[in-house]
Enzyme design. Structure first.
Site, PDB file in Angstrom:
ATOM      1  CD  GLU A 197       2.702   5.412   7.060  1.00 36.28           C
ATOM      2  OE1 GLU A 197       1.865   4.982   6.295  1.00 36.28           O
ATOM      3  OE2 GLU A 197       2.439   5.830   8.200  1.00 36.28           O
TER       4      GLU A 197
ATOM      5  CG  ASN B 260       0.307   8.763   8.579  1.00 36.34           C
ATOM      6  OD1 ASN B 260      -0.391   7.907   8.083  1.00 36.34           O
ATOM      7  ND2 ASN B 260       1.574   8.556   8.912  1.00 36.34           N
TER       8      ASN B 260
ATOM      9  CB  SER C 267     -10.428  11.683  -1.551  1.00 33.11           C
ATOM     10  OG  SER C 267     -10.560  12.977  -0.999  1.00 33.11           O
TER      11      SER C 267
ATOM     12  CB  THR D 193      -0.968  -0.001   1.199  1.00 34.29           C
ATOM     13  OG1 THR D 193      -0.225  -0.161   2.405  1.00 34.29           O
ATOM     14  CG2 THR D 193      -1.994  -1.102   1.059  1.00 34.29           C
TER      15      THR D 193
ATOM     16  CB  THR E  94      -2.393  -3.357   7.469  1.00 35.24           C
ATOM     17  OG1 THR E  94      -3.333  -3.139   8.497  1.00 35.24           O
ATOM     18  CG2 THR E  94      -2.179  -4.838   7.303  1.00 35.24           C
TER      19      THR E  94
ATOM     20  CE  LYS F 134       0.766  -3.433   3.107  1.00 36.24           C
ATOM     21  NZ  LYS F 134      -0.011  -2.491   3.989  1.00 36.24           N
TER      22      LYS F 134
END
Lengths: 410, 410
Positions: free
Chosen positions: A282, A405, A410, A158, A195, A184
């Site tokens: 991240e 984050n 969208s 992701t 996740t 992942k």
């Protein structure tokens, strides 16, 4: 905009040999992403045993509930994983989606629905059309490939910036067996888009209860020792499948002495994958190893190490290349485990900074400053109380994390 | 560069009346800051009772250890607070500094050393010259002022961007009493430069054990309900002093029915100060109220609310003005308290977003998007299990937090 690859990424995806009894396929089923595969299916030969560990979250996703229900069966013939939507907090619709998926996969594999395992990763709370995966499975029947490890690892990504794989061999008696894994994860969780998922395959013949014990022990030393942001996914799932094709004498007891090498190799694969998840944390720019020794117990050591690793103040200090050991003292103090200010010793990059309740007399910060400028940061915290020890891996907390984050979904 | 004032700062420092029996003075004693006062001394008339709550950190500072040792005495004649250095993890030198400070303050106040209370806030692990405060105290003898609340609140600031004060009156029987408080804190802790300190004064006559009970209860509903980054200071200290000058019939029992109004007023002062600390959260741009209802117990509700409030993913979503309720589901799931996915209800700004295990059918995001663009964000999480409820306050996690805490100390 294509995501930049993490500065901590290892080199290329490792070459991974075929595992007899395992075939992989990927495709795009249009759940969220365009122009990339978002569905991974593994087919497993009859006789494959399975073990799994899943999130402890009390708001776990529908796929997690399915896995928990069917793992005790101990037999796996197919694994179906999608990225882009976690199918968590999707109510009855989410359960219907899982049911349709496992039924279609069971037909494809020629097995019972309870031998199909599923995982989903991505946005929480968005329903998926019931047949989004099921309608795509029949068309995959000719696409399975024993060498499809890299596409499989890519299809489950992701917010990951690189595909994560690891491979080892081990000896069980006179037989060489192989262990391949891919995973992942980018935030320890970023439930919008990420996740932690891991899938491990071996041709060893190992009974399901033994495999479960090996996985539980190895997870405790790998995936349970990493943190990016301390958050816990509703979808975390690690599965290990053993096809038994290698021909070793089947292992049916966890205490079997022939397991020693396999246990080590499995641990290595899981630790390698776990470290790669942190390397893809991240916004991460630095990989941090926190070693705690001399705690009252191993459990206490782990709790202290995780408290340090999860402290936003420690993580921002690392981002700022600041050997701010006061923040480590703070984190030790708040961990709630036994600690004695006057016995605590703190080192960074092998240099003792604080001991005897204060900064070491004549402390020269120069080598520590140089260490903090590197990409791999080591802290050693010695409590001087007992024999408990633990190592935990994390990354720094940077503007990149906020960017990833804090941006709108969208 | 002078720090910008937080966008969430309230208006001016409140006007606070004199409290008979309390006099305040401030000065610069050169511990860290230039061009501003960094020492605050409160002198208290004989007969003043005291209560306190301090950090639970196991690596607490030398001043915290001193307070813990002498609070049971229940009598206070002086409070001495410095900013710029927390005197934490400073070994024997730190203890000697406290000893020298309290001896000099006892001489100034004409009291026992055990009636002097101390607090320090600032960098961890940096020794302070033993007489840095002690040598400055005699010169202050003519500087004490019954109206010095604003300078006192300013002198204890570190990374705070505004001084925090609050005042209320209450009736005890036929007597009107006053409660004044001031506090500092900006990260829930940023041990480099910050910590949470609070000092509250009243002219009510209340015995020390009763005052302790009132403070412990009110802290639980105020300072223990806020979080900026989930980190815990080595120095957090709140003291309440009651001079008894108001002339009410002295209260000696915690159950005294005449305490009802005072209890409420004290709670209001502490909640006001606690909210101001969040409004000055490092890098904060939004003030977030998290209300949890229907939990198995109040304790469970508080734990769930704090787990949501401490989640970096929730906090970055708020910073990004994203009503990302999936991250709240995630935080509820990881809190470890009883929860049922299908009973959980999540609202933002009064709008129900998710219920019955999924997004509300026909959910219109428009009013929620508008709410998230404001400065005051409200989340309501209803668990539907029991009667437990709690409210917690926090702020968003922004680039400003990383800037403040990721920059080098010097």
């Amino acid at each position: 905009m294509a995501p930049k690859i993490s500065p901590l990424a290892p080199g290329d995806f490792p070459w991974m040999p075929a595992i007899p009894g395992v075939r992989l396929a990927t495709t795009n089923c249009g759940i969220r992403y365009k122009g990339r595969d978002d569905l991974m299916v593994a087919l497993l030969d009859p006789g494959t045993t399975v073990a799994g560990v899943v999130t402890r979250s009390l708001t776990a996703s529908a796929p997690v509930h399915w896995c928990k229900k069917h793992l005790p069966g101990g037999s796996a013939r197919a694994i179906v994983v999608n990225s882009g939507n976690s199918n968590a907090f999707t109510g009855k619709a989410g359960e219907a989606f899982v049911q349709a998926t496992v039924e279609a996969a069971a037909k494809l594999a020629g097995c019972e629905a309870g031998e199909v395992f599923v995982a989903s990763t991505g946005v929480i709370g968005q329903p998926i059309p019931t047949d989004a995966i099921a309608s795509n499975l029949p068309g995959l029947s000719n696409a399975f490939d024993a060498d499809g490890w890299f596409p499989a690892a890519k299809a489950i990504m992701t917010t990951d910036t690189f595909a994560k794989g690891s491979t080892r061999t081990a000896r069980i008696g006179d037989t060489t067996v192989t262990i391949n894994g891919f995973a992942k994860g980018s935030g320890m969780i970023a439930p919008d888009m990420a996740t932690m998922l891991g899938f491990v395959f071996t041709d060893a013949a190992i009974a399901a209860p033994v495999l479960q014990k090996l996985l539980s022990d190895a997870s405790e030393k790998s995936f349970n020792r990493i943190t990016v942001d301390g958050d816990t996914s509703t979808s975390d799932t690690v599965l290990v499948c053993a096809t038994g094709k290698a021909g070793n004498k089947p292992i049916t007891k966890a205490g079997d002495k022939h397991l020693a090498d396999f246990r080590t190799a499995l641990e290595e694969v899981l630790i390698d994958l776990a470290r790669q998840i942190v390397q893809d944390g991240e916004g991460a720019t630095k990989f941090v190893t926190i070693r705690v020794e001399g705690a009252a117990s191993d459990k206490a050591a782990k709790r202290i190490a995780l408290t340090i690793a999860n402290s936003p103040l420690v993580k921002t200090a690392v981002a700022g290349e600041d050997a701010n050991w006061g923040r480590i003292v703070m984190a030790v103090g708040k961990a709630g485990e036994k600690a004695d200010r006057d016995k605590l010793r703190i080192s960074a990059g092998g240099v003792l900074i604080a001991a005897d309740g204060m900064e070491v007399p004549g402390y020269d910060e120069t080598p520590v400053v140089a260490h903090m400028k590197g990409q791999y940061i080591d802290f050693l915290v010695e409590l001087g109380i007992g024999e408990g020890a633990a190592t935990v891996w994390t990354c720094d907390l940077t503007h990149g994390y906020i960017d990833i984050n804090g941006s709108y979904r969208s």
